[in-house]
Every structure is written in structure tokens, then in C-alpha cells.
Design a protein around this motif. Sequence first.
Motif, PDB file in Angstrom:
ATOM      1  N   ALA A 123       0.832  -1.210   0.000  1.00 57.61           N
ATOM      2  CA  ALA A 123       0.000   0.000   0.000  1.00 57.61           C
ATOM      3  C   ALA A 123       0.863   1.255   0.000  1.00 57.61           C
ATOM      4  N   GLY A 124       2.077   1.143   0.546  1.00 64.37           N
ATOM      5  CA  GLY A 124       2.953   2.316   0.623  1.00 64.37           C
ATOM      6  C   GLY A 124       3.899   2.457  -0.562  1.00 64.37           C
ATOM      7  N   LYS A 125       3.689   1.640  -1.594  1.00 63.00           N
ATOM      8  CA  LYS A 125       4.620   1.623  -2.724  1.00 63.00           C
ATOM      9  C   LYS A 125       4.569   2.908  -3.532  1.00 63.00           C
ATOM     10  N   TRP A 126       5.720   3.398  -3.928  1.00 66.19           N
ATOM     11  CA  TRP A 126       5.786   4.616  -4.741  1.00 66.19           C
ATOM     12  C   TRP A 126       5.444   4.284  -6.190  1.00 66.19           C
ATOM     13  N   LEU A 127       5.338   5.363  -7.004  1.00 68.72           N
ATOM     14  CA  LEU A 127       4.948   5.145  -8.407  1.00 68.72           C
ATOM     15  C   LEU A 127       6.040   4.406  -9.166  1.00 68.72           C
ATOM     16  N   GLY A 128       7.310   4.722  -8.844  1.00 72.69           N
ATOM     17  CA  GLY A 128       8.392   4.032  -9.543  1.00 72.69           C
ATOM     18  C   GLY A 128       9.741   4.683  -9.271  1.00 72.69           C
ATOM     19  N   HIS A 129      10.775   4.100  -9.889  1.00 75.80           N
ATOM     20  CA  HIS A 129      12.115   4.638  -9.660  1.00 75.80           C
ATOM     21  C   HIS A 129      12.189   6.062 -10.231  1.00 75.80           C
ATOM     22  N   GLU A 130      13.154   6.811  -9.773  1.00 75.02           N
ATOM     23  CA  GLU A 130      13.282   8.204 -10.227  1.00 75.02           C
ATOM     24  C   GLU A 130      14.630   8.423 -10.893  1.00 75.02           C
ATOM     25  N   ILE A 131      15.114   7.355 -11.562  1.00 77.00           N
ATOM     26  CA  ILE A 131      16.432   7.452 -12.195  1.00 77.00           C
ATOM     27  C   ILE A 131      16.519   8.676 -13.104  1.00 77.00           C
TER      28      ILE A 131
END
Length: 332
Positions: free
Chosen positions: A307-315
Amino acid sequence: MGAQPLVDTYQRIHDNLRISVTDRCNIRCFYCMPEREVQFIERREILTYEEMARFARIAARLGVRKIRVTGGEPLVRRDLPKFIGMLAAIGGIEDLALTTNAVLLKEMARPLRDAGLRRINVHLDTLDRSRFLELTRRDDLPRVLEGIETALAAGFDSVKLNAVAVKGVTEPDIVPIARYCRERGMEARFIEFMPLDAQAIWDRTRVLLADDILGELAAAFGPLEPIPDPDPRAPASEYRYLDGGGTVGFIASVSRPFCLNCNRIRLTADGKLRYCLFAIEETDVKGLLRAGAPDADIEATIRKTVAGKWLGHEINSAKFVPPPRPMYAIGG
Ligand code: SF4
């Protein structure tokens, strides 16, 4: 009625668990591990197979259907076929795969297949012996090639080859690797270099992009066409050689991020649950497993993590911060 699936705030359903069984490895790829003085996790902090299997059973009840076993190098952990057998016995698991550097695969392919392993991805960046030595600091290429041949003969659903592409380093290997796979009916997977290395050598100028590699393959083997995504959540974008030479895949985390469809969570060898390969934060489940916490508590922890997962990596953003844990202690 089955449990609610593991859905995050972006409506992504998580049914794919990656389990790292060790952070140790028998080679030293320059973009992953330092040659010497590697800080390994203390043995008593490493989960037992029983603890990992219990976690996987609980995750399966929450909708996990695919498990990939990783490392470090998973084949260096003793009795791995026993663990594979424990995972294969879990109800609901439809796919069981493993990623290996194949140095020990000649000996292990058959026992792993007999234990229920279905698919293997071999990580190999070059077919040239001196370059293998240069890239991995070990002279094990002949054993790796024997291991691949043994696995191809052992009846796995698939044996694919993962090659990390580093600009200024692995260009000479792209076409030989693709040819090797075409000749064996294997799929080559080219992986864009990611900022996960222990020595912080990554920078954008060292990333050989999927489009660059595609251009090289088309020059060598003629045109390719994209294959419509059978499973948009799978990380690789796949292409077919129009000359009938099979397929090739690209894991293009830098140039074509695929986080919007991510379905993966990861369990580290020391019992940390990660919602993303690049996650900065992680959740401890070892404490719960060793304290004899009821399954419901572990289920709740998995759900809370997803539930706390972010949208994705920010490379690709200025905000990007590499994860404090290196790749060899996370697993692919
Ligand atoms: S970077 Fe993280 S969110 Fe993106 S696909 Fe990989 S694991 Fe999923």
C-alpha cells in the motif's frame, strides 16, 4: 472467497515475488560488487529456507503466483534444490524461475529441474574468455558455457540469457551474444545498466540504450519487429527477428521505465521486504517470522508495504537517490 489481491494506490496488482536466498556470489562483476572487502550479511541474519518458504506460502494466499529465486548467486547456497522443492509445493504458484551466473549450473541443472524449477535466466555479458575475466574477475567462462548446455538439455520451459549492456565496455559482445542465442533457440535479454552498483560507478553516459542495441542487431541480422506485449507487467519489451531467428528482449529501466505496470515485490536474504528494486525504505519481516508472529500479522505487513509503494524509480529525475542496499544484496 480468496483473499483480496495485493493492490497498491496506483491499482497495480502484485503477484510476483522475488526471493534473494543469499548476498554471496562466486564471481565479481565490476558493475555490481567490489573485488575485495565485500560487506556480506552475517550468516545468522540470513533467513532459513523454512522461513522463506513460510513467507512465500503467506504471499501465495495474497495472490502471488510467480516466484523468482535470485541472489547474489543463488547456486552458492547449499541445498538449493530442497528450497525449490518447498516452493514448488506451495498451492497457487504457477511459475517458478531462477536467475544464475551458471558457474555451478552444470552440476545443479538436473537437481533443480527435478525439484520443480521451470525457467532459468543465465546472467552472462560476454562470450570472450579474456573479457569475461576482465568483467567478472574470475576465469569461469568455460564452466558457464557447459552449464548453459546442460540446462538446455535438462528440459526447462525456457532458458534465457541476461546480458547487462554497459556503454564503452560491452558493445563488442552484443552481436556475439545475440548470435549465440539465435543458434540455440534461446532469448537474449539486454539489460540497461542501472544505478545499483556497490561502487557508485554508474552515470547516464555509461548506459547503452535499448534503441542503440536494436540498431546493432538490425545491422547484423536484418530487421526486427516488436512483439505485442503478452503480459504488459513483464519487465522486458520483446522483438522478433524477421529472418526467423527467434526473439530478443530488452529490460530498459532507464530509457523505457515500466514501473506503471509493476507487479513485483522482493524479499531479501536477511528478511527485508522491498516494494521496489530502488526502494530506499524496506520493511523487516524476519523479526515477525522469528518471533512466531501469526500469519495474519505477516499478511498485514505485506499489505501495508504494498500500500505504501511509490509510483516508480526516479532514475530520470534530479531527485534520484540510489538505494542504500547494493544490487547483490537485493537480487535482480
Ligand atoms: S523500478 Fe521499482 S517500481 Fe519500477 S518496475 Fe522496477 S521494481 Fe517496479
